[in-house]
Design a protein around this motif. Structure first.
Motif, mmCIF file in Angstrom:
data_model
loop_
_atom_site.group_PDB
_atom_site.id
_atom_site.type_symbol
_atom_site.label_atom_id
_atom_site.label_comp_id
_atom_site.label_asym_id
_atom_site.label_seq_id
_atom_site.Cartn_x
_atom_site.Cartn_y
_atom_site.Cartn_z
ATOM 1 N N LYS A 1 32.820 35.161 42.711
ATOM 2 C CA LYS A 1 33.851 34.121 42.740
ATOM 3 C C LYS A 1 34.549 33.907 41.398
ATOM 4 O O LYS A 1 35.067 32.837 41.121
ATOM 5 C CB LYS A 1 33.274 32.800 43.261
ATOM 6 N N ARG A 2 34.587 34.917 40.573
ATOM 7 C CA ARG A 2 35.376 34.821 39.341
ATOM 8 C C ARG A 2 36.840 35.095 39.657
ATOM 9 O O ARG A 2 37.181 35.618 40.728
ATOM 10 C CB ARG A 2 34.857 35.820 38.310
ATOM 11 N N LYS A 3 37.710 34.798 38.715
ATOM 12 C CA LYS A 3 39.143 34.971 38.921
ATOM 13 C C LYS A 3 39.647 36.320 38.414
ATOM 14 O O LYS A 3 40.850 36.573 38.439
ATOM 15 C CB LYS A 3 39.907 33.844 38.236
ATOM 16 N N THR A 4 38.746 37.155 37.955
ATOM 17 C CA THR A 4 39.120 38.462 37.441
ATOM 18 C C THR A 4 38.482 39.557 38.286
ATOM 19 O O THR A 4 37.674 39.281 39.164
ATOM 20 C CB THR A 4 38.656 38.622 35.985
ATOM 21 N N LYS A 5 38.841 40.784 37.989
ATOM 22 C CA LYS A 5 38.224 41.936 38.639
ATOM 23 C C LYS A 5 37.899 42.977 37.591
ATOM 24 O O LYS A 5 38.412 42.971 36.477
ATOM 25 C CB LYS A 5 39.171 42.524 39.703
ATOM 26 N N GLY A 6 37.030 43.906 37.969
ATOM 27 C CA GLY A 6 36.682 44.976 37.059
ATOM 28 C C GLY A 6 35.578 44.587 36.092
ATOM 29 O O GLY A 6 34.893 43.591 36.259
ATOM 30 N N LEU A 7 35.427 45.400 35.063
ATOM 31 C CA LEU A 7 34.359 45.211 34.085
ATOM 32 C C LEU A 7 34.791 44.235 32.997
ATOM 33 O O LEU A 7 35.885 44.354 32.446
ATOM 34 C CB LEU A 7 33.984 46.560 33.476
ATOM 35 N N LEU A 8 33.924 43.296 32.701
ATOM 36 C CA LEU A 8 34.220 42.309 31.663
ATOM 37 C C LEU A 8 32.916 41.923 30.972
ATOM 38 O O LEU A 8 31.901 41.668 31.631
ATOM 39 C CB LEU A 8 34.882 41.076 32.269
ATOM 40 N N VAL A 9 32.942 41.883 29.656
ATOM 41 C CA VAL A 9 31.771 41.477 28.884
ATOM 42 C C VAL A 9 31.787 39.956 28.733
ATOM 43 O O VAL A 9 32.733 39.386 28.185
ATOM 44 C CB VAL A 9 31.755 42.150 27.499
ATOM 45 N N ALA A 10 30.745 39.311 29.228
ATOM 46 C CA ALA A 10 30.636 37.856 29.117
ATOM 47 C C ALA A 10 30.076 37.446 27.768
ATOM 48 O O ALA A 10 30.485 36.432 27.192
ATOM 49 C CB ALA A 10 29.749 37.310 30.244
ATOM 50 N N SER A 11 29.135 38.232 27.260
ATOM 51 C CA SER A 11 28.581 37.959 25.928
ATOM 52 C C SER A 11 27.998 39.241 25.358
ATOM 53 O O SER A 11 27.579 40.144 26.094
ATOM 54 C CB SER A 11 27.493 36.877 25.987
ATOM 55 N N TYR A 12 27.964 39.301 24.019
ATOM 56 C CA TYR A 12 27.361 40.431 23.337
ATOM 57 C C TYR A 12 26.345 39.919 22.340
ATOM 58 O O TYR A 12 26.699 39.216 21.390
ATOM 59 C CB TYR A 12 28.415 41.281 22.619
ATOM 60 N N ARG A 13 25.078 40.190 22.607
ATOM 61 C CA ARG A 13 23.972 39.738 21.751
ATOM 62 C C ARG A 13 24.066 38.239 21.446
ATOM 63 O O ARG A 13 23.878 37.799 20.312
ATOM 64 C CB ARG A 13 23.911 40.557 20.466
ATOM 65 N N GLY A 14 24.371 37.465 22.479
ATOM 66 C CA GLY A 14 24.411 36.019 22.350
ATOM 67 C C GLY A 14 25.758 35.434 21.994
ATOM 68 O O GLY A 14 25.937 34.208 22.040
ATOM 69 N N GLU A 15 26.727 36.253 21.651
ATOM 70 C CA GLU A 15 28.071 35.764 21.305
ATOM 71 C C GLU A 15 28.936 35.753 22.569
ATOM 72 O O GLU A 15 29.236 36.797 23.136
ATOM 73 C CB GLU A 15 28.721 36.647 20.244
ATOM 74 N N VAL A 16 29.334 34.566 22.996
ATOM 75 C CA VAL A 16 30.103 34.406 24.229
ATOM 76 C C VAL A 16 31.498 34.988 24.056
ATOM 77 O O VAL A 16 32.186 34.714 23.069
ATOM 78 C CB VAL A 16 30.187 32.918 24.629
ATOM 79 N N LYS A 17 31.918 35.789 25.035
ATOM 80 C CA LYS A 17 33.194 36.496 24.945
ATOM 81 C C LYS A 17 34.213 36.059 25.997
ATOM 82 O O LYS A 17 35.378 36.451 25.910
ATOM 83 C CB LYS A 17 32.955 38.003 25.107
ATOM 84 N N ALA A 18 33.806 35.276 26.998
ATOM 85 C CA ALA A 18 34.718 34.916 28.090
ATOM 86 C C ALA A 18 34.301 33.584 28.696
ATOM 87 O O ALA A 18 33.161 33.135 28.546
ATOM 88 C CB ALA A 18 34.725 36.011 29.159
ATOM 89 N N GLY A 19 35.253 32.940 29.399
ATOM 90 C CA GLY A 19 34.994 31.666 30.049
ATOM 91 C C GLY A 19 34.382 31.848 31.428
ATOM 92 O O GLY A 19 34.369 32.963 31.981
ATOM 93 N N TRP A 20 33.922 30.737 32.007
ATOM 94 C CA TRP A 20 33.194 30.842 33.276
ATOM 95 C C TRP A 20 34.091 31.269 34.432
ATOM 96 O O TRP A 20 33.647 31.956 35.352
ATOM 97 C CB TRP A 20 32.469 29.538 33.597
ATOM 98 N N CYS B 1 30.572 43.349 36.676
ATOM 99 C CA CYS B 1 31.327 44.475 37.216
ATOM 100 C C CYS B 1 30.933 44.663 38.670
ATOM 101 O O CYS B 1 29.740 44.669 38.998
ATOM 102 C CB CYS B 1 31.039 45.757 36.423
ATOM 103 N N GLU B 2 31.931 44.802 39.548
ATOM 104 C CA GLU B 2 31.631 45.046 40.952
ATOM 105 C C GLU B 2 30.930 46.392 41.139
ATOM 106 O O GLU B 2 30.058 46.537 41.991
ATOM 107 C CB GLU B 2 32.912 45.021 41.791
#
Length: 315
Positions: free
Chosen positions: A70-89, A111-112
């Motif tokens: 139920k996210r608003k995006t598609k494809g591969l997306l990094v949410a965080s890298y080693r604890g550093e948040v990269k994207a919103g919910w 990623c689907e």
């Protein structure tokens, strides 16, 4: 009843195709630990992923891979890298965002296509272990270890659309281990021809928006949640003796766009729901630790065994 359920035959056919190699499963170059369930939400899966990730991240760089439901995006997306948040919910989904906020040493991505996501995590994020969140039914990516959570209610439930089961109980034969959820609510047991572990939630605490643990004895809350099984959350509040003047139940993954906090009220919710709202001095979340005796040793031993035996990618 399954004889008259088309969903049953669709599930059975799909599994048959994978079991016989007609539909291909792909292995990765690092250990893949799958954490899944049989029912539609509400089994404690995300909490167990958090528990396992925190433990394994002391020795490995762990990447948690989710679909991003139920996210608003598609494809591969990094949410965080080693604890550093990269994207919103809204970009990665509420579960992935929650994990990206609480896992300080791990990476989280959505990623689907789990095979694509897993290979990216290895090559680009240098992941040493992949945790596949909610991947028991996703058979295209082959796990090295499948852990399935089971609620007591699952034993008497029915397949979709007549019940909440995504697969019949016979699917447990594919699992390497089964975790019996919510032992703190009611202790129950199950005998299977494979390792069985019991999950207890412990060290309950109410946490404020600034991260402080607060005493709830003189407080009364409006409690709300948007889980696969809101009843578990509300039942827990009652058992803990937390005073609640009103319960608000929303559909799983609810967006809370029109939800307004009244200044004169105190609100209590789950960790996943908390991160979807703006921080407020009258907003709190219920947090806890997990105890699953023996599970971490079982996982680590199997990871080591798989690594020492060598790995090969099925293509």
């Amino acid at each position: 009843m399954n004889l008259f359920n088309p969903y049953y035959y669709a599930v059975k056919l799909r599994n048959w195709l994978y079991d016989r190699g007609i539909l291909k499963s792909y292995a990765l170059d690092v250990p893949v630990v799958c954490v899944g369930n049989l029912s539609v939400g509400g089994s404690g899966k995300t909490s167990l992923v958090r528990f396992i990730s925190n433990a394994l991240s002391e020795k490995f760089h762990v990447a948690v891979l989710l679909r991003g439901y139920k996210r608003k995006t598609k494809g591969l997306l990094v949410a965080s890298y080693r604890g550093e948040v990269k994207a919103g919910w809204e970009e990665v989904g509420d579960e992935a965002y929650m994990l990206s906020k609480v896992l300080k040493n791990s990476s989280v991505l959505v990623c689907e296509d789990r095979v694509l996501g897993g290979n990216f995590a290895i090559k680009e994020l240098e992941a040493e272990v992949i945790i596949l969140d909610d991947g028991f039914q996703h058979r295209r990516l082959k796990p090295d270890l499948s852990i399935v959570l089971l609620k007591e209610g699952d034993l008497k439930d029915r397949l979709l659309p007549f019940g909440r089961l995504r697969e019949p109980l016979s699917a447990l034969k594919r699992a390497d281990a089964v975790v019996l959820s919510y032992q703190d609510v009611k202790e129950w047991d199950l005998t299977l021809e494979k390792p069985v572990f019991k999950l207890y939630r412990t060290n309950w605490r109410i946490v404020s928006a600034d991260g402080k643990i607060v005493d709830h004895k003189d407080k009364t809350f409006v409690a709300f949640s948007a889980l696969g099984d809101n009843g578990q959350f509300f039942q827990t509040l009652v058992k803990l003796g937390i005073k609640v003047e009103k319960f608000l139940s929303f559909p799983d993954h609810y967006h809370y766009k029109n939800f307004v906090l009244k200044k004169e009220k105190l609100y209590l919710t789950t960790l996943k729901d908390f991160f979807k709202l703006k921080p407020s001095e009258n907003l709190f979340y219920l947090d806890f630790d997990l105890r699953v005796d023996g599970l971490l040793g079982f996982i680590i031993n199997n990871i080591r065994a798989g690594s020492s035996a060598g790995r090969a990618t099925d293509s």
